[in-house]
Design a protein around this motif. Structure first.
Motif, PDB file in Angstrom:
ATOM      1  N   GLY A   1       9.763  -2.991   3.427  1.00 40.67           N
ATOM      2  CA  GLY A   1       9.497  -3.162   2.006  1.00 40.67           C
ATOM      3  C   GLY A   1       8.318  -2.365   1.497  1.00 40.67           C
ATOM      4  N   GLY A   2       7.770  -1.471   2.329  1.00 37.73           N
ATOM      5  CA  GLY A   2       6.648  -0.656   1.914  1.00 37.73           C
ATOM      6  C   GLY A   2       7.078   0.497   1.014  1.00 37.73           C
ATOM      7  N   ILE A   3       6.111   1.062   0.290  1.00 38.65           N
ATOM      8  CA  ILE A   3       6.362   2.175  -0.627  1.00 38.65           C
ATOM      9  C   ILE A   3       5.974   3.465   0.082  1.00 38.65           C
ATOM     10  CG2 ILE A   3       5.757   3.158  -2.870  1.00 38.65           C
ATOM     11  CD1 ILE A   3       4.817   0.246  -3.607  1.00 38.65           C
ATOM     12  N   ALA A   4       6.937   4.387   0.230  1.00 39.58           N
ATOM     13  CA  ALA A   4       6.679   5.579   1.037  1.00 39.58           C
ATOM     14  C   ALA A   4       7.307   6.815   0.411  1.00 39.58           C
ATOM     15  CB  ALA A   4       7.204   5.378   2.446  1.00 39.58           C
ATOM     16  N   THR A   5       6.599   7.941   0.538  1.00 34.65           N
ATOM     17  CA  THR A   5       7.068   9.238   0.055  1.00 34.65           C
ATOM     18  C   THR A   5       6.832  10.279   1.136  1.00 34.65           C
ATOM     19  OG1 THR A   5       6.412   8.648  -2.205  1.00 34.65           O
ATOM     20  CG2 THR A   5       6.810  10.988  -1.758  1.00 34.65           C
ATOM     21  N   VAL A   6       7.823  11.156   1.360  1.00 31.75           N
ATOM     22  CA  VAL A   6       7.683  12.263   2.305  1.00 31.75           C
ATOM     23  C   VAL A   6       7.938  13.561   1.562  1.00 31.75           C
ATOM     24  CG1 VAL A   6       8.428  13.294   4.472  1.00 31.75           C
ATOM     25  CG2 VAL A   6       8.493  10.812   4.196  1.00 31.75           C
ATOM     26  N   VAL A   7       7.027  14.518   1.755  1.00 31.89           N
ATOM     27  CA  VAL A   7       7.183  15.828   1.126  1.00 31.89           C
ATOM     28  C   VAL A   7       7.207  16.887   2.221  1.00 31.89           C
ATOM     29  CG1 VAL A   7       6.225  17.491  -0.502  1.00 31.89           C
ATOM     30  CG2 VAL A   7       5.941  15.032  -0.914  1.00 31.89           C
ATOM     31  N   PRO A   8       8.372  17.476   2.513  1.00 31.63           N
ATOM     32  CA  PRO A   8       8.424  18.581   3.479  1.00 31.63           C
ATOM     33  C   PRO A   8       7.866  19.852   2.839  1.00 31.63           C
ATOM     34  CG  PRO A   8      10.577  17.512   3.216  1.00 31.63           C
ATOM     35  CD  PRO A   8       9.708  17.081   2.073  1.00 31.63           C
ATOM     36  N   CYS A   9       6.917  20.490   3.501  1.00 32.02           N
ATOM     37  CA  CYS A   9       6.317  21.731   3.000  1.00 32.02           C
ATOM     38  C   CYS A   9       7.012  22.898   3.705  1.00 32.02           C
ATOM     39  CB  CYS A   9       4.821  21.739   3.261  1.00 32.02           C
ATOM     40  SG  CYS A   9       3.927  20.476   2.347  1.00 32.02           S
ATOM     41  N   THR A  10       7.840  23.615   2.969  1.00 32.89           N
ATOM     42  CA  THR A  10       8.675  24.666   3.575  1.00 32.89           C
ATOM     43  C   THR A  10       8.298  26.064   3.129  1.00 32.89           C
ATOM     44  OG1 THR A  10      10.278  24.357   1.787  1.00 32.89           O
ATOM     45  CG2 THR A  10      10.621  23.079   3.800  1.00 32.89           C
ATOM     46  N   GLU A  11       7.459  26.191   2.117  1.00 34.19           N
ATOM     47  CA  GLU A  11       7.093  27.508   1.621  1.00 34.19           C
ATOM     48  C   GLU A  11       5.816  28.008   2.292  1.00 34.19           C
ATOM     49  OE1 GLU A  11       6.808  27.337  -2.581  1.00 34.19           O
ATOM     50  OE2 GLU A  11       8.900  26.734  -2.888  1.00 34.19           O
TER      51      GLU A  11
ATOM     52  N   VAL B   1       0.860  -1.187   0.000  1.00 32.41           N
ATOM     53  CA  VAL B   1       0.000   0.000   0.000  1.00 32.41           C
ATOM     54  C   VAL B   1       0.896   1.237   0.000  1.00 32.41           C
ATOM     55  CG1 VAL B   1      -1.714   1.323   1.288  1.00 32.41           C
ATOM     56  CG2 VAL B   1      -1.862  -1.187   1.196  1.00 32.41           C
ATOM     57  N   PRO B   2       0.847   2.069  -1.039  1.00 32.36           N
ATOM     58  CA  PRO B   2       1.709   3.254  -1.086  1.00 32.36           C
ATOM     59  C   PRO B   2       1.239   4.312  -0.085  1.00 32.36           C
ATOM     60  CG  PRO B   2       0.830   2.673  -3.255  1.00 32.36           C
ATOM     61  CD  PRO B   2       0.030   1.937  -2.241  1.00 32.36           C
ATOM     62  N   ILE B   3       2.183   4.994   0.550  1.00 30.87           N
ATOM     63  CA  ILE B   3       1.829   6.065   1.472  1.00 30.87           C
ATOM     64  C   ILE B   3       2.603   7.332   1.111  1.00 30.87           C
ATOM     65  CG2 ILE B   3       1.292   4.437   3.322  1.00 30.87           C
ATOM     66  CD1 ILE B   3       3.903   5.164   4.673  1.00 30.87           C
ATOM     67  N   MET B   4       1.983   8.466   1.381  1.00 26.05           N
ATOM     68  CA  MET B   4       2.627   9.769   1.192  1.00 26.05           C
ATOM     69  C   MET B   4       2.300  10.643   2.386  1.00 26.05           C
ATOM     70  SD  MET B   4       1.881  12.832  -1.553  1.00 26.05           S
ATOM     71  CE  MET B   4       2.728  12.133  -2.963  1.00 26.05           C
ATOM     72  N   HIS B   5       3.329  11.270   2.975  1.00 25.14           N
ATOM     73  CA  HIS B   5       3.130  12.206   4.075  1.00 25.14           C
ATOM     74  C   HIS B   5       3.599  13.591   3.662  1.00 25.14           C
ATOM     75  CE1 HIS B   5       2.956   9.226   7.726  1.00 25.14           C
ATOM     76  NE2 HIS B   5       2.258   8.792   6.681  1.00 25.14           N
ATOM     77  N   MET B   6       2.769  14.575   3.904  1.00 23.98           N
ATOM     78  CA  MET B   6       3.171  15.978   3.829  1.00 23.98           C
ATOM     79  C   MET B   6       3.452  16.420   5.264  1.00 23.98           C
ATOM     80  SD  MET B   6       2.908  17.407   0.703  1.00 23.98           S
ATOM     81  CE  MET B   6       2.208  17.067  -0.923  1.00 23.98           C
ATOM     82  N   ILE B   7       4.640  16.945   5.504  1.00 26.52           N
ATOM     83  CA  ILE B   7       5.010  17.328   6.867  1.00 26.52           C
ATOM     84  C   ILE B   7       5.572  18.749   6.885  1.00 26.52           C
ATOM     85  CG2 ILE B   7       5.491  14.939   7.560  1.00 26.52           C
ATOM     86  CD1 ILE B   7       8.488  15.605   7.287  1.00 26.52           C
ATOM     87  N   GLY B   8       5.474  19.363   8.038  1.00 26.48           N
ATOM     88  CA  GLY B   8       6.129  20.650   8.274  1.00 26.48           C
ATOM     89  C   GLY B   8       7.316  20.423   9.187  1.00 26.48           C
TER      90      GLY B   8
ATOM     91  N   PRO C   1       7.671  15.769  13.456  1.00 28.92           N
ATOM     92  CA  PRO C   1       7.917  14.683  12.493  1.00 28.92           C
ATOM     93  C   PRO C   1       8.856  13.608  13.017  1.00 28.92           C
ATOM     94  CG  PRO C   1       8.051  16.809  11.399  1.00 28.92           C
ATOM     95  CD  PRO C   1       7.956  17.096  12.867  1.00 28.92           C
ATOM     96  N   LYS C   2       9.868  13.987  13.827  1.00 30.94           N
ATOM     97  CA  LYS C   2      10.825  13.006  14.322  1.00 30.94           C
ATOM     98  C   LYS C   2      10.167  11.954  15.213  1.00 30.94           C
ATOM     99  CE  LYS C   2      14.918  16.015  14.180  1.00 30.94           C
ATOM    100  NZ  LYS C   2      15.982  16.683  14.970  1.00 30.94           N
ATOM    101  N   GLU C   3       9.052  12.308  15.835  1.00 30.82           N
ATOM    102  CA  GLU C   3       8.361  11.373  16.727  1.00 30.82           C
ATOM    103  C   GLU C   3       7.182  10.674  16.045  1.00 30.82           C
ATOM    104  OE1 GLU C   3       9.192  14.296  20.574  1.00 30.82           O
ATOM    105  OE2 GLU C   3       7.140  13.711  20.087  1.00 30.82           O
ATOM    106  N   ASN C   4       6.907  11.068  14.822  1.00 31.96           N
ATOM    107  CA  ASN C   4       5.709  10.574  14.145  1.00 31.96           C
ATOM    108  C   ASN C   4       6.029  10.088  12.730  1.00 31.96           C
ATOM    109  OD1 ASN C   4       3.192  11.270  16.013  1.00 31.96           O
ATOM    110  ND2 ASN C   4       4.631  12.974  16.211  1.00 31.96           N
ATOM    111  N   SER C   5       5.926  10.986  11.746  1.00 36.16           N
ATOM    112  CA  SER C   5       6.063  10.566  10.347  1.00 36.16           C
ATOM    113  C   SER C   5       7.388   9.893  10.044  1.00 36.16           C
ATOM    114  CB  SER C   5       5.874  11.768   9.413  1.00 36.16           C
ATOM    115  OG  SER C   5       4.507  12.105   9.312  1.00 36.16           O
ATOM    116  N   LEU C   6       8.485  10.476  10.521  1.00 40.42           N
ATOM    117  CA  LEU C   6       9.783   9.935  10.124  1.00 40.42           C
ATOM    118  C   LEU C   6      10.023   8.540  10.703  1.00 40.42           C
ATOM    119  CD1 LEU C   6      11.998  13.158  10.265  1.00 40.42           C
ATOM    120  CD2 LEU C   6      10.783  12.131   8.327  1.00 40.42           C
TER     121      LEU C   6
END
Length: 645
Positions: free
Chosen positions: A229-239, A199-206, A214-219
């Motif tokens: 072996g899971g499929i994962a993407t992280v997108v840091p939102c900095t703007e 199951v692919p996952i994507m997280h948008m984080i600040g 994020p260090k205690e959760n998403s990361l």
């Protein structure tokens, strides 16, 4: 679509408020309702994408909806149920299970859903997804809580929320902070099944998020998921602005989110049901009748798959909604174990006033071969049904359906069209009838890995999920058939009946009262027969008149006029043999005991002759001394005689 016990589904419907509130959401239809005393909503796309894909929001349904609106505009449904203050607890997961079954069934949505979890919504989407990986297309999460000891617990670098923490502990049943901290089923835990399902996952984080660091959760979750072996993407939102201590940030690329969900939801390419539909003469006459005359009589003729609730209810609901000003009468004439031969002879009994039936659905492709009907009998019976109906109402629309079973899947996978479907199609194509080949469609969808027989469809008597597959295809067929415009001068057109394919087709079949027989000693009519053993019965085969003999050598005579004759019996555990002859023919033996008789007084139609001269005949029957080895008696119980005049 769905896969759960149908009885539970019925319960769900009784928990829905009948006062649905309709409004608009960004130009799309929005329906608000109560589900098990909780607020729920669904946003309906103007045109659903193929397969009816959907997004399920967890918490904060009106926050950062740019990606949502893109997806709804491109054919996704969007659903939400309010389970606030449950923090993804086991009880919340149960609510989600029930809501999944209801909403996916009600709107015939595809099996796999795209989950969206914002902030504490992460607790909901992951805790449900881990228990239901086969139902999840992908997960999109925005600043998600992945460990409740971080938030609302506040036992790490985050500030937490004491009030929410106390509510969470009560919801989960924790007696202390220590018990809560030792809990081992947060979203960051037990991810193996989800990763195995790819199951692919994507997280948008600040990166500045001090509420849900994020260090205690998403990361933590992302790294563990990748290691499994899971499929994962992280997108840091900095703007843009970083508000609420970095927990609120702008989503820089909502199109990217929408594309992620679309790719992982639609990438397998669902098959289109239209490929399994043959339009034939179409449904123009019934369309005109429903649209202009505002009256409609619709009949469903078949076996147990037609008798059972499911697709038939969905089709009836569709017609009622499609033609809201039309007064419909729906006639349910499905009887378990019955194929085309019984249907040809019981037609006038079970469907009254044939001349005023506008639309009829017929199915027999499962029961005909399992009941041992020959190819000749299958064609004679189906042609008889068609001709009988069209003689009564030359304008009737008839739809032939082929349902699936394991033997048909096996045949199709060998490149062979099942014999019964060939036989039925011979008749359907001769009379230019519409055909819905659900046997081929289900086989191809299984091979396309859209679902499985074992886990999803489950049986030739389909699970609720399988009923949804049937209903979706039929409704698409009806939607296409009724999509054309009806002009003011359009009229219902009678269809000419060609010569019969087979002069012995059962086009004048009917049931005959058992009182027509002449009885000798040993035969009697029980006017309200019911079995005295513990075996089952079918409707119309108990507490009814039954002509009975259990005495070897006892005889009866039935005089009739027609081209075919038979008996409809209740073949139970004590069913015996009979001997019969017609006119001056030789005596023939017939075993009334069926493969199912040990557990059921099965209604069974035995055609004794089908190629007689159309004149007067005499049928004689006597109970034989011969007995099937599995039977415990010599009984013959006749519910009806039947003839083809």
């Amino acid at each position: 679509m769905y896969k759960s016990a149908f009885v539970s589904l019925i319960f769900f419907y009784f928990t829905i408020s009948s006062l649905n509130a309709q409004s608009k959401w960004k130009g799309f239809e929005r329906i608000d309702f109560q589900f098990q005393e909780r607020e729920a909503r669904i946003i309906i796309p103007n045109k659903a994408a193929n397969g009816n894909p959907w997004i399920w929001r967890a918490r904060f349904p009106d926050w950062h909806t740019d990606a949502d609106s893109i997806l709804v505009a491109e054919g996704f449904h969007l659903v939400y149920i309010n389970t606030d203050n449950k923090f993804g607890s086991p009880d919340a997961v149960k609510v989600w299970d029930n809501f999944y079954d209801y909403v996916s069934t009600k709107y015939t949505l595809q099996k796999k859903v795209a989950l969206m979890g914002v902030s504490r919504g992460g607790l909901f989407v992951y805790n449900w997804a881990k228990q239901n990986p086969e139902k999840v297309a992908c997960i999109y999460a925005e600043a998600p809580v992945c460990d409740f000891t971080s938030w609302p617990g506040g036992f790490g670098e985050g500030k937490g929320s004491l009030k929410s923490w106390e509510i969470l502990k009560a919801e989960y049943g924790f007696n202390s902070d220590e018990e809560a901290k030792n809990y081992k089923n947060n979203p960051i835990d037990n991810l193996a099944a989800l990763a195995k399902a790819k199951v692919p996952i994507m997280h948008m984080i600040g990166l500045e998020d001090q509420v849900v660091p994020p260090k205690e959760n998403s990361l933590i979750l992302i790294n563990r998921y990748i290691e499994l072996g899971g499929i994962a993407t992280v997108v840091p939102c900095t703007e843009g602005k970083q508000e609420l201590e970095g927990h609120h940030f702008e989503i820089e690329t909502p199109r990217y989110v929408a594309d992620f969900i679309k790719y992982n939801t639609l990438k397998k390419g669902k098959l289109n049901s239209e490929a399994y539909h043959t339009l034939g003469n179409g449904l123009k006459n019934s369309h005109i009748k429903f649209e202009k005359h505002k009256k409609g009589r619709v009949a469903f003729l078949g076996g147990s798959i037609t008798h059972n609730p499911g697709w038939r209810d969905s089709v009836s609901n569709y017609l009622t909604e499609r033609f809201p000003k039309t007064e419909f009468e729906f006639i349910a004439a499905g009887i378990p174990s019955m194929g085309s031969t019984p249907a040809a002879f019981r037609l006038t009994r079970d469907i009254k006033d044939l001349k005023n039936i506008d639309l009829l659905f017929e199915e027999a492709a499962v029961n005909d071969p399992s009941n041992g009907r020959t190819a000749l009998d299958q064609k004679r019976a189906l042609e008889g049904i068609v001709r009988h109906l069209k003689k009564e109402n030359p304008a009737i629309d008839i739809v032939l359906m082929h349902f699936v079973d394991p033997s048909k899947i096996k045949d199709y996978n060998k490149g062979i069209e099942p014999d019964v479907i060939q036989n039925h199609n011979t008749v359907a194509k001769y009379y230019n009838l519409p055909i819905i080949n659900l046997a081929k469609e289900v086989t191809d969808r299984i091979n396309n890995k859209e679902f499985t027989w074992e886990d999803d469809f489950k049986n030739l008597h389909p699970s609720p999920f399988g009923q949804g597959v049937y209903a979706h295809s039929m409704i698409q067929f009806l939607e296409n058939s009724y999509s054309s415009h009806i002009d003011a001068d359009d009229k219902i057109v009678a269809q000419n009946l060609p010569n019969a394919l087979d002069i012995f087709s059962y086009e004048n079949g009917k049931l005959i009262d058992i009182k027509e027989a002449k009885l000798s000693k040993g035969w009697a009519i029980n006017n309200a027969w019911s079995p005295s053993d513990d075996t089952g019965v079918r409707p119309n085969y108990h507490d009814v008149p039954m002509l009975i003999s259990e005495n070897p050598g006892s005889k009866l005579t039935y005089n009739f006029s027609g081209k075919a004759v038979g008996i409809a019996v209740a073949a139970g555990q004590d069913a015996g043999y009979i001997e019969y002859k017609i006119d001056n023919g030789a005596w023939q033996k017939l075993n009334l005991f069926t493969p199912w008789s040990a557990s059921l007084h099965l209604p069974w139609y035995y055609t004794l002759s089908s190629e007689l001269e159309n004149k007067n005949h005499k049928l004689q029957i006597k109970v034989s001394e011969t007995k099937d080895a599995k039977s415990n008696g010599n009984a013959c119980r006749i519910r009806y005689f039947y003839i083809n005049e």
